[in-house]
Design a protein around this motif. Structure first.
Motif, PDB file in Angstrom:
ATOM      1  N   SER A   8       0.647  -1.293  -0.088  1.00  0.00           N
ATOM      2  CA  SER A   8      -0.025   0.004   0.015  1.00  0.00           C
ATOM      3  C   SER A   8       0.986   1.132   0.017  1.00  0.00           C
ATOM      4  N   ARG A  10      -0.429   3.646   1.635  1.00  0.00           N
ATOM      5  CA  ARG A  10      -0.978   4.709   2.670  1.00  0.00           C
ATOM      6  C   ARG A  10      -0.310   3.906   3.801  1.00  0.00           C
ATOM      7  N   ASP A  26      -0.135  -0.843   7.162  1.00  0.00           N
ATOM      8  CA  ASP A  26      -0.784  -0.474   5.984  1.00  0.00           C
ATOM      9  C   ASP A  26      -1.874  -0.004   6.519  1.00  0.00           C
ATOM     10  N   ALA A  27      -2.141   1.439   6.096  1.00  0.00           N
ATOM     11  CA  ALA A  27      -3.005   2.252   6.790  1.00  0.00           C
ATOM     12  C   ALA A  27      -4.674   1.924   6.133  1.00  0.00           C
ATOM     13  N   ASP A  28      -4.788   1.040   5.175  1.00  0.00           N
ATOM     14  CA  ASP A  28      -5.822   0.434   4.525  1.00  0.00           C
ATOM     15  C   ASP A  28      -6.439  -0.506   5.315  1.00  0.00           C
ATOM     16  N   ARG A 137       7.448   9.956   1.966  1.00  0.00           N
ATOM     17  CA  ARG A 137       6.716  10.912   1.064  1.00  0.00           C
ATOM     18  C   ARG A 137       7.071  11.411  -0.184  1.00  0.00           C
ATOM     19  N   TYR A 141       4.316   8.042  -0.943  1.00  0.00           N
ATOM     20  CA  TYR A 141       3.508   7.514   0.213  1.00  0.00           C
ATOM     21  C   TYR A 141       2.877   8.545   1.001  1.00  0.00           C
ATOM     22  N   GLU A 142       1.514   8.334   1.567  1.00  0.00           N
ATOM     23  CA  GLU A 142       0.908   9.076   2.517  1.00  0.00           C
ATOM     24  C   GLU A 142       1.085   8.340   3.734  1.00  0.00           C
ATOM     25  N   THR A 144       0.877   8.726   8.015  1.00  0.00           N
ATOM     26  CA  THR A 144       0.307   9.497   9.314  1.00  0.00           C
ATOM     27  C   THR A 144       0.921   8.672  10.298  1.00  0.00           C
TER      28      THR A 144
END
Length: 160
Positions: A8, A10, A26-28, A137, A141-142, A144
């Motif tokens: 991902s 994210r 994985d943020a998803d 970034r 990539y996003e 957080t």
């Protein structure tokens, strides 16, 4: 050495208290896994715990475990689950970096640590955070930071 390909673009990351390093996920899928953990932790009885429907993780309270002898009406305490006591559930959050970070960044910012029971994980120093996040970034990539989510995914604080 095995080359890992990110799944991902994210990512969520944070300070993993259990290993005192950064962990990436994985943020998803992270929010769904956290919801599964919270749902199981909220069960009041073993019967309720066995019925919790997981969307991302396996339910360690389901029939087939060695807690099967517990009656459905027995009060449930997530910290009594054998999979948690043994450190098998949820899976070690610091191991996820091996799947979600590009190989060259793993090599540059991390160190593979082999544990006796849970296999290997990537120890990413807290001091490398700014540079690693900046590189991610730059590659699209996003990223957080969410320390609470990372530690929940590692089982920190559930049931205590």
């Amino acid at each position: 050495m095995t080359t890992h390909h990110p799944t991902s673009l994210r990512l969520v990351y944070g300070h993993a208290k259990n290993h005192d390093c950064l962990a990436f996920a994985d943020a998803d899928t992270a929010a769904g896994e956290a919801a599964d953990i919270r749902a199981l932790a909220a069960a009041r009885t073993w019967g309720e715990a066995r019925q919790v429907q997981m969307t991302r993780l396996w339910n360690p309270a389901r029939p087939g475990g060695y807690e099967d002898e517990y009656a459905d009406d027995r009060p449930f305490d997530i910290t009594e689950l054998g999979a948690i006591v043994d450190g098998d559930w949820p899976k070690m959050v610091t191991a996820r970096a091996l799947a979600v970070l590009p190989q060259d960044l793993q090599d540059r910012y991390g160190e593979i640590v082999l544990t006796v029971h849970d296999g290997e994980y990537l120890k990413v120093s807290l001091g490398g955070e700014a540079a690693l996040v900046a590189e991610l970034r730059e590659r699209g990539y996003e990223v957080t930071r969410d320390d609470d989510l990372i530690n929940l995914l590692d089982g920190v604080g559930i049931g205590w």
